[in-house]
Design a protein around this motif. Structure first.
Motif, PDB file in Angstrom:
ATOM      1  N   ASP A 102      17.733  -4.645 -22.088  1.00 51.06           N
ATOM      2  CA  ASP A 102      16.862  -4.720 -23.256  1.00 51.06           C
ATOM      3  C   ASP A 102      15.504  -5.329 -22.933  1.00 51.06           C
ATOM      4  N   ALA A 103      15.022  -5.073 -21.716  1.00 51.87           N
ATOM      5  CA  ALA A 103      13.709  -5.606 -21.350  1.00 51.87           C
ATOM      6  C   ALA A 103      12.622  -4.785 -22.036  1.00 51.87           C
ATOM      7  N   PRO A 104      11.579  -5.432 -22.578  1.00 50.67           N
ATOM      8  CA  PRO A 104      10.495  -4.678 -23.209  1.00 50.67           C
ATOM      9  C   PRO A 104       9.726  -3.875 -22.173  1.00 50.67           C
ATOM     10  N   ALA A 105       9.116  -2.780 -22.634  1.00 46.65           N
ATOM     11  CA  ALA A 105       8.333  -1.950 -21.723  1.00 46.65           C
ATOM     12  C   ALA A 105       7.153  -2.748 -21.177  1.00 46.65           C
ATOM     13  N   ARG A 106       6.873  -2.563 -19.892  1.00 41.37           N
ATOM     14  CA  ARG A 106       5.778  -3.294 -19.268  1.00 41.37           C
ATOM     15  C   ARG A 106       4.625  -2.341 -18.968  1.00 41.37           C
ATOM     16  N   VAL A 107       3.429  -2.783 -19.254  1.00 31.49           N
ATOM     17  CA  VAL A 107       2.257  -1.972 -18.946  1.00 31.49           C
ATOM     18  C   VAL A 107       2.161  -1.807 -17.432  1.00 31.49           C
ATOM     19  N   ALA A 108       1.838  -0.598 -16.995  1.00 32.37           N
ATOM     20  CA  ALA A 108       1.777  -0.309 -15.568  1.00 32.37           C
ATOM     21  C   ALA A 108       0.724  -1.164 -14.878  1.00 32.37           C
ATOM     22  N   ARG A 109       1.081  -1.659 -13.715  1.00 29.28           N
ATOM     23  CA  ARG A 109       0.120  -2.409 -12.903  1.00 29.28           C
ATOM     24  C   ARG A 109      -0.971  -1.471 -12.383  1.00 29.28           C
ATOM     25  N   ALA A 110      -2.060  -2.070 -11.955  1.00 25.23           N
ATOM     26  CA  ALA A 110      -3.101  -1.285 -11.299  1.00 25.23           C
ATOM     27  C   ALA A 110      -2.650  -0.858  -9.905  1.00 25.23           C
ATOM     28  N   SER A 111      -1.791  -1.658  -9.281  1.00 30.33           N
ATOM     29  CA  SER A 111      -1.293  -1.323  -7.950  1.00 30.33           C
ATOM     30  C   SER A 111      -0.367  -0.113  -8.006  1.00 30.33           C
ATOM     31  N   ARG A 112      -0.276   0.606  -6.900  1.00 30.03           N
ATOM     32  CA  ARG A 112       0.500   1.836  -6.850  1.00 30.03           C
ATOM     33  C   ARG A 112       1.294   1.918  -5.545  1.00 30.03           C
ATOM     34  N   ILE A 113       2.341   2.737  -5.572  1.00 30.12           N
ATOM     35  CA  ILE A 113       3.038   3.131  -4.350  1.00 30.12           C
ATOM     36  C   ILE A 113       2.825   4.627  -4.173  1.00 30.12           C
ATOM     37  N   PHE A 114       2.304   5.034  -3.016  1.00 26.74           N
ATOM     38  CA  PHE A 114       2.106   6.435  -2.692  1.00 26.74           C
ATOM     39  C   PHE A 114       3.249   6.904  -1.786  1.00 26.74           C
ATOM     40  N   GLU A 150      -9.315   9.418   2.380  1.00 25.42           N
ATOM     41  CA  GLU A 150     -10.145   9.883   1.272  1.00 25.42           C
ATOM     42  C   GLU A 150      -9.559   9.439  -0.074  1.00 25.42           C
ATOM     43  N   LEU A 151      -8.229   9.507  -0.191  1.00 28.99           N
ATOM     44  CA  LEU A 151      -7.581   9.070  -1.422  1.00 28.99           C
ATOM     45  C   LEU A 151      -7.808   7.582  -1.667  1.00 28.99           C
ATOM     46  N   LEU A 152      -7.774   6.793  -0.613  1.00 26.37           N
ATOM     47  CA  LEU A 152      -7.981   5.354  -0.753  1.00 26.37           C
ATOM     48  C   LEU A 152      -9.420   5.047  -1.152  1.00 26.37           C
ATOM     49  N   GLN A 153     -10.359   5.790  -0.611  1.00 23.95           N
ATOM     50  CA  GLN A 153     -11.756   5.595  -0.992  1.00 23.95           C
ATOM     51  C   GLN A 153     -11.947   5.862  -2.482  1.00 23.95           C
ATOM     52  N   GLU A 154     -11.253   6.874  -2.979  1.00 20.53           N
ATOM     53  CA  GLU A 154     -11.337   7.200  -4.403  1.00 20.53           C
ATOM     54  C   GLU A 154     -10.618   6.154  -5.257  1.00 20.53           C
ATOM     55  N   PHE A 155      -9.470   5.669  -4.771  1.00 24.88           N
ATOM     56  CA  PHE A 155      -8.674   4.699  -5.520  1.00 24.88           C
ATOM     57  C   PHE A 155      -9.328   3.319  -5.535  1.00 24.88           C
ATOM     58  N   ARG A 156      -9.992   2.948  -4.449  1.00 22.74           N
ATOM     59  CA  ARG A 156     -10.691   1.670  -4.301  1.00 22.74           C
ATOM     60  C   ARG A 156      -9.731   0.485  -4.451  1.00 22.74           C
ATOM     61  N   PRO A 157      -8.845   0.290  -3.460  1.00 24.66           N
ATOM     62  CA  PRO A 157      -7.905  -0.841  -3.514  1.00 24.66           C
ATOM     63  C   PRO A 157      -8.630  -2.177  -3.522  1.00 24.66           C
ATOM     64  N   GLY A 158      -7.940  -3.187  -4.081  1.00 29.45           N
ATOM     65  CA  GLY A 158      -8.479  -4.536  -4.097  1.00 29.45           C
ATOM     66  C   GLY A 158      -7.345  -5.531  -4.210  1.00 29.45           C
ATOM     67  N   PRO A 159      -7.635  -6.821  -4.311  1.00 30.42           N
ATOM     68  CA  PRO A 159      -6.590  -7.848  -4.371  1.00 30.42           C
ATOM     69  C   PRO A 159      -5.621  -7.662  -5.531  1.00 30.42           C
ATOM     70  N   THR A 160      -6.081  -7.130  -6.663  1.00 37.60           N
ATOM     71  CA  THR A 160      -5.195  -6.879  -7.806  1.00 37.60           C
ATOM     72  C   THR A 160      -4.941  -5.386  -7.991  1.00 37.60           C
ATOM     73  N   ARG A 161      -5.298  -4.633  -7.004  1.00 38.93           N
ATOM     74  CA  ARG A 161      -5.168  -3.171  -7.064  1.00 38.93           C
ATOM     75  C   ARG A 161      -4.676  -2.672  -5.697  1.00 38.93           C
ATOM     76  N   ARG A 162      -3.504  -3.124  -5.339  1.00 40.41           N
ATOM     77  CA  ARG A 162      -2.977  -2.833  -4.006  1.00 40.41           C
ATOM     78  C   ARG A 162      -2.325  -1.454  -3.947  1.00 40.41           C
ATOM     79  N   VAL A 163      -2.204  -0.952  -2.730  1.00 39.29           N
ATOM     80  CA  VAL A 163      -1.558   0.339  -2.507  1.00 39.29           C
ATOM     81  C   VAL A 163      -0.536   0.187  -1.386  1.00 39.29           C
ATOM     82  N   GLY A 164       0.697   0.589  -1.674  1.00 40.23           N
ATOM     83  CA  GLY A 164       1.727   0.688  -0.641  1.00 40.23           C
ATOM     84  C   GLY A 164       1.985   2.157  -0.371  1.00 40.23           C
ATOM     85  N   VAL A 165       2.106   2.522   0.887  1.00 43.47           N
ATOM     86  CA  VAL A 165       2.258   3.929   1.264  1.00 43.47           C
ATOM     87  C   VAL A 165       3.527   4.092   2.096  1.00 43.47           C
TER      88      VAL A 165
END
Length: 278
Positions: A102-114, A150-165
């Motif tokens: 019964d956990a409430p829905a959580r807003v998606a983080r800016a970070s992503r997994i590719f 090229e995808l990372l340049q478009e996504f523009r990762p940062g400290p609160t916008r991480r990308v795991g691949v």
């Protein structure tokens, strides 16, 4: 001397006198049964409403109504819908984590997994989906890593916008390893983590015994790998629809993290930790 006329032959239950009682059997996953009318023998792979799907050793699927007309080791049984066991302590997710009810829905983080492809995404969702929703992590498939920079340049990762691949076939000297090294040295290296498993394709991360084989077939480089796998296993492989059905057959055998190889498990857990660290 026994009195043959002492009992009332019309008393309740007289029709069942001497009749063999056929036992019921819950249609649990991987239970092997034979359907009497057709002689089809296979393992239970799913239950939907009152229909059981069986898969034989050749990978053929057949649907039958639950009830009588089945044999186990030559003995008749009545297949019934499994009764859900009462929870023992706290429930766990398919990844082995403690389930959060019964956990409430959580807003998606800016970070992503590719991940590289649709099959990777479907496998990650099946095993880690509950965990990712709790953490608010979105998984995107990028159709290969050739254009990762090229995808990372478009996504523009940062400290609160991480990308795991997550990368297939990440072994020394491979194209994938060179791309991963370039990303690590690049401007986004601090906020991007590229990890991978050694398998040619994510299919191989499913333990072969889940498919009834001892090891995945070795496919010559001159043959497209997935087509070669299907041919070696005796599965249809004429077009992309056949390949898609083969993957669904494989994915259907995965229920928890225990069905996957450790080389994939560790990498996915590593990525989830990376993108959820604030």
């Amino acid at each position: 001397m026994q009195d043959r006329y002492s009992a009332d032959v019309l008393s309740p239950g007289w029709r069942d006198a001497g009749r063999k009682v056929i036992p019921t059997q819950e249609a649990m996953p991987d239970l092997v049964v034979e359907e009497v009318a057709t002689g089809f023998c296979g393992a239970v792979v799913r239950i939907e409403k009152k229909i059981v799907t069986l898969e034989d050793r050749h990978g053929q699927l057949r649907l039958f109504p639950l009830g009588g007309g089945f044999l186990i080791d030559g003995e008749p049984v009545v297949l019934v819908v499994p009764v859900k066991a009462a929870p023992q302590g706290r429930a766990r997710t398919a990844s082995g984590s403690m389930a959060v009810r019964d956990a409430p829905a959580r807003v998606a983080r800016a970070s992503r997994i590719f991940v590289e492809g649709r099959h990777d995404a479907e496998l990650v969702e099946k095993v880690w989906g509950a965990d990712l929703r709790i953490e608010g992590v979105v998984v995107e498939y990028i159709e290969g890593v050739d254009n990762l920079e090229e995808l990372l340049q478009e996504f523009r990762p940062g400290p609160t916008r991480r990308v795991g691949v997550l990368v297939d076939h990440l072994v020394p000297g491979s194209k994938e390893s060179r791309i991963a090294d370039a990303v690590a040295r690049g401007p986004h290296g601090r906020n991007v983590l590229v990890v991978g498993h050694p398998y040619i394709d994510v299919w191989q991360s499913v333990k072969p015994n889940r498919l009834g084989i001892t090891t995945w077939p070795a496919i010559p480089r001159s043959i497209e790998w997935k087509h070669g796998i299907c041919e070696a296993l005796g599965w249809p492989h004429e077009d992309q629809a056949d390949i898609a059905r083969a993957w669904q057959r494989i994915l259907g055998r995965v229920r928890t993290f225990a069905d996957l190889e450790p080389q994939l498990l560790g990498r996915v857990e590593q990525l989830i930790d990376f993108v959820t660290t604030e």
